[in-house]
Scaffold this active site. Structure first.
Site, PDB file in Angstrom:
ATOM      1  N   HIS A  83      25.495  20.207 -20.845  1.00 19.86           N
ATOM      2  CA  HIS A  83      24.932  19.864 -22.155  1.00 19.86           C
ATOM      3  C   HIS A  83      25.983  19.960 -23.256  1.00 19.86           C
ATOM      4  CE1 HIS A  83      21.188  18.512 -23.642  1.00 19.86           C
ATOM      5  NE2 HIS A  83      20.683  19.629 -24.101  1.00 19.86           N
ATOM      6  N   ASP A 142      26.086  14.324 -23.798  1.00 25.31           N
ATOM      7  CA  ASP A 142      25.858  14.208 -22.361  1.00 25.31           C
ATOM      8  C   ASP A 142      24.734  13.218 -22.095  1.00 25.31           C
ATOM      9  OD1 ASP A 142      24.222  16.320 -23.640  1.00 25.31           O
ATOM     10  OD2 ASP A 142      23.316  16.510 -21.655  1.00 25.31           O
ATOM     11  N   ASN A 153      17.345  16.086 -27.162  1.00 22.86           N
ATOM     12  CA  ASN A 153      16.925  16.757 -28.401  1.00 22.86           C
ATOM     13  C   ASN A 153      17.973  16.700 -29.505  1.00 22.86           C
ATOM     14  OD1 ASN A 153      14.358  17.454 -27.491  1.00 22.86           O
ATOM     15  ND2 ASN A 153      15.073  19.354 -26.560  1.00 22.86           N
ATOM     16  N   ASN A 188      18.630  21.413 -30.526  1.00 22.95           N
ATOM     17  CA  ASN A 188      17.474  20.766 -31.148  1.00 22.95           C
ATOM     18  C   ASN A 188      17.500  20.818 -32.671  1.00 22.95           C
ATOM     19  OD1 ASN A 188      16.943  23.456 -31.404  1.00 22.95           O
ATOM     20  ND2 ASN A 188      14.880  23.405 -30.565  1.00 22.95           N
TER      21      ASN A 188
END
Length: 199
Positions: A22, A104, A125, A79
């Site tokens: 991520h 990613d 997100n 997020n």
């Protein structure tokens, strides 16, 4: 004076997330900063670690006829990435069409990149937050392929796992290719970057 660009790598802050899939966006802006010979600092109110460099014909770190590029790694969690993007755009007077978000991408195999302008969030997100805070999805995306999880592993768990140690070198090679893509996107435009990297 040319309008500056903002290149934001998406990821999560802190050592627990440092080598996870991520955080691919962080790897890319780290490499851009290395090429530019600049280091990150945490200016007040920006919600991000920020480095400023210039980009010209010779790439990042150019002098003379070169455009200013702000590199950023949000210090919020994924997020809430949009808070940092919005603050940086406001402070540096950067319009949405000069924003490049590096992230990613599950739907692309590792070893592949895709460059695009606009589009949906695809469940990401960081993109969702960025779109919400900018009030638009019309920013550039450099999508760093991480591939789909094996078997029935949940995608959310997969992206929060570190890349295997055996892939470390390849991960950095891909980060370098993503920086090449950013350089080409800024210097020659979307079509040139897509023709070279969206293979």
């Amino acid at each position: 004076m040319a309008t500056p660009w903002l290149v934001v790598g998406l990821g999560n802050p802190g050592p627990a997330y440092a080598s996870t899939r991520h955080n691919a966006g962080f790897f890319v802006v780290d490499e851009a900063a290395r090429r530019g010979g600049v280091s990150f600092s945490g200016p007040r109110g920006m919600f991000a670690d920020v480095a400023e460099t210039r980009l010209g014909a010779s790439g990042f770190g150019a002098i003379g006829d070169a455009v200013k590029v702000v590199l950023a790694k949000p210090r919020t969690y994924m997020n809430e990435s949009g808070r940092a993007v919005k603050a940086l755009c406001t402070f540096h007077k950067i319009p949405v069409d000069r924003v490049i978000v590096v992230h990613d991408e599950l739907d692309i195999d590792f070893g592949q990149l895709r460059i695009k302008l606009g589009g949906g969030d695809n469940g990401h997100n960081g993109l969702k937050s960025t779109r919400a805070h900018l009030g638009s999805g019309d920013f550039y995306r450099v999508r760093y392929g991480v591939g789909r999880p094996p078997g029935r592993q949940a995608p959310a768990d997969y992206v929060l796992q570190p890349f295997p140690a055996s892939m470390r070198e390849d991960v950095l090679v891909e980060a370098g290719r993503a920086v090449d893509a950013v350089e080409l996107l800024v210097s020659e435009g979307l079509a040139a970057a897509q023709n070279r990297f969206n293979s």
